[in-house]
Design a protein around this motif. Structure first.
Motif, PDB file in Angstrom:
ATOM      1  N   ARG A 247      17.615  10.674  37.881  1.00  0.00           N
ATOM      2  CA  ARG A 247      17.823   9.380  37.228  1.00  0.00           C
ATOM      3  C   ARG A 247      16.944   8.304  37.856  1.00  0.00           C
ATOM      4  NH1 ARG A 247      20.648   4.642  37.451  1.00  0.00           N
ATOM      5  NH2 ARG A 247      21.572   3.912  35.485  1.00  0.00           N
TER       6      ARG A 247
ATOM      7  N   ARG B  24      25.452   0.345  36.510  1.00  0.00           N
ATOM      8  CA  ARG B  24      25.349   1.753  36.894  1.00  0.00           C
ATOM      9  C   ARG B  24      24.445   1.936  38.108  1.00  0.00           C
ATOM     10  NH1 ARG B  24      25.318   5.153  31.132  1.00  0.00           N
ATOM     11  NH2 ARG B  24      27.499   4.682  30.622  1.00  0.00           N
TER      12      ARG B  24
ATOM     13  N   LYS C  72      28.732   0.124  31.088  1.00  0.00           N
ATOM     14  CA  LYS C  72      27.711   0.366  30.067  1.00  0.00           C
ATOM     15  C   LYS C  72      26.322  -0.144  30.448  1.00  0.00           C
ATOM     16  CE  LYS C  72      30.766   2.154  27.261  1.00  0.00           C
ATOM     17  NZ  LYS C  72      30.771   3.616  27.025  1.00  0.00           N
TER      18      LYS C  72
ATOM     19  N   GLU D 277      22.863  -1.040  32.509  1.00  0.00           N
ATOM     20  CA  GLU D 277      21.998  -0.366  33.479  1.00  0.00           C
ATOM     21  C   GLU D 277      22.191  -0.937  34.881  1.00  0.00           C
ATOM     22  OE1 GLU D 277      18.686   2.470  33.929  1.00  0.00           O
ATOM     23  OE2 GLU D 277      20.132   2.058  32.352  1.00  0.00           O
TER      24      GLU D 277
ATOM     25  N   HIS E 255      17.274   7.366  30.988  1.00  0.00           N
ATOM     26  CA  HIS E 255      18.416   7.292  31.908  1.00  0.00           C
ATOM     27  C   HIS E 255      19.716   7.774  31.267  1.00  0.00           C
ATOM     28  CE1 HIS E 255      16.827   4.355  35.226  1.00  0.00           C
ATOM     29  NE2 HIS E 255      16.070   5.418  35.055  1.00  0.00           N
ATOM     30  N   SER E 256      19.851   7.543  29.970  1.00  0.00           N
ATOM     31  CA  SER E 256      21.117   7.906  29.320  1.00  0.00           C
ATOM     32  C   SER E 256      21.393   9.400  29.422  1.00  0.00           C
ATOM     33  CB  SER E 256      21.095   7.473  27.851  1.00  0.00           C
ATOM     34  OG  SER E 256      20.018   8.087  27.156  1.00  0.00           O
TER      35      SER E 256
ATOM     36  N   ASP F 243      22.614   9.949  32.886  1.00  0.00           N
ATOM     37  CA  ASP F 243      23.934   9.331  33.037  1.00  0.00           C
ATOM     38  C   ASP F 243      25.027  10.259  32.512  1.00  0.00           C
ATOM     39  OD1 ASP F 243      22.768   7.107  34.116  1.00  0.00           O
ATOM     40  OD2 ASP F 243      22.899   5.887  32.300  1.00  0.00           O
TER      41      ASP F 243
ATOM     42  N   ASP G  17      14.273   4.614  29.484  1.00  0.00           N
ATOM     43  CA  ASP G  17      14.813   5.081  28.207  1.00  0.00           C
ATOM     44  C   ASP G  17      15.327   6.517  28.266  1.00  0.00           C
ATOM     45  OD1 ASP G  17      12.271   6.025  28.599  1.00  0.00           O
ATOM     46  OD2 ASP G  17      11.647   5.875  26.500  1.00  0.00           O
TER      47      ASP G  17
END
Length: 338
Positions: free
Chosen positions: A107, A46, A41, A43, A115-116, A119, A113
């Protein structure tokens, strides 16, 4: 020319086996990271995951191109039969790989903000591409309807339980490859979580391999004859024995804290699975009716393209080895190649 007519298709079949094996190993752990992505979860985690494959991921797909083009140039009849049989999942796979590649690159340059969004695209592309690859494999293995050396089935023949199961099994398999890769290339919380994920995934992969090993001969008479007739059952017994041994080594190394062995043992499981599928279907390139020799291009065409492959294949292998050696070692938070 008679000997060449026999041996050239065998050589080309061996090249395709190398391409498929290399792709499954190299892009397998790469796609596996995307499958595992939703379970990490933060940053930072990831970023570390993506940096473990940043120098490799696009080069890994070279083997997919080699395999596809190899079938087209060396076995055009097989290409003309297989493509319409699994056209839709192949298109879905390619689109998912493109979507995933775009997400990988965007990415890094997107604002945090945003990135999700990328992802989700990265994880979704990885899962869909993996599932589609399994469906393509299952669609070929279950048998393709052929009449007069041409595809005679329906566009949705692949939409059956066996290919769907292979697709789901491949998701678990690639996730296991991804988890053991992370265990080898990371440290701290990412590596600890990867170890626990690998412990959970290994039994699932083994059960899936067992189901496929029983489902295939029960559904296909010639496969049952290959594996369960005497003395074949004796000669081929090392394959399941070595598979069980590789699984035991993988589990033992996960429990004892080893970092490298789980990845190697998982690769061994995949290779033994591919060997088993190869044994089940040799000499059919399009099961259960078209052999290597029936599907082969004229010898002159095979020789012409073989010269190019003999030049390019060592270069691809050399580049791949150099790349992995150069970027070896652990990837730590804050480190990266972008």
């Amino acid at each position: 020319m008679g000997d060449m007519t026999y041996w050239l298709p065998v050589v080309w079949a061996a090249i395709l086996v190398v391409a498929v094996a290399a792709y499954v190993i190299l892009d397998g752990f790469d796609l596996g990271l995307g499958i595992l992505f939703p379970f990490y979860k933060t940053e930072e985690h990831r970023d570390v995951m993506m940096n473990t494959v940043a120098p490799f991921w696009d080069g890994n797909e070279t083997w997919l191109v080699l395999g596809g083009v190899g079938v087209l140039v060396a076995f055009p009849m097989a290409y003309a039969i297989i493509m319409p049989a699994v056209y839709l999942p192949i298109i879905i796979m390619l689109l998912a790989l493109i979507f995933r590649g775009v997400a990988f690159e965007f990415r890094w340059v997107a604002k945090p903000d945003h990135h999700s969004v990328w992802d989700v695209a990265f994880a979704g592309g990885s899962i869909v591409a993996t599932f589609a690859q399994g469906v393509v494999l299952g669609g070929i293995l279950q048998g393709i309807t052929v009449e007069n050396n041409a595809f005679a089935g329906g566009a949705l023949d692949w939409l059956r339980p066996f290919p769907i199961f292979i697709g789901l099994a491949l998701i678990a398999g690639y996730a296991l490859l991804g988890a053991t890769w992370l265990l080898m290339r990371t440290e701290g919380e990412v590596a600890s979580r990867a170890r626990e994920q690998a412990k959970a995934l290994l039994p699932i992969v083994l059960v899936a391999m067992g189901i496929v090993s029983l489902w295939t001969p029960l559904a296909t008479e010639h496969v049952a004859e290959v594996w369960f007739s005497w003395p074949n059952i004796l000669y081929l017994s090392p394959v399941p024995i070595l598979t069980a041994f590789a699984a035991w080594i993988c589990w033992r190394s996960l429990v004892t804290g080893d970092e490298l062995t789980p990845f190697i043992a998982t690769i061994a499981l995949f290779m033994l699975g591919l060997i088993g599928l190869g044994i089940s279907n040799i000499p059919y390139l399009v099961p259960p009716s078209i052999t290597f020799w029936q599907a082969a291009a004229p010898p002159e065409s095979q020789i012409f393209t073989l010269v190019g492959v003999m030049i390019m294949l060592p270069l691809i292998l050399g580049y791949t080895i150099f790349n992995y050696w150069t970027f070896r070692g652990k990837v730590r938070p804050g480190e990266g190649y972008h």
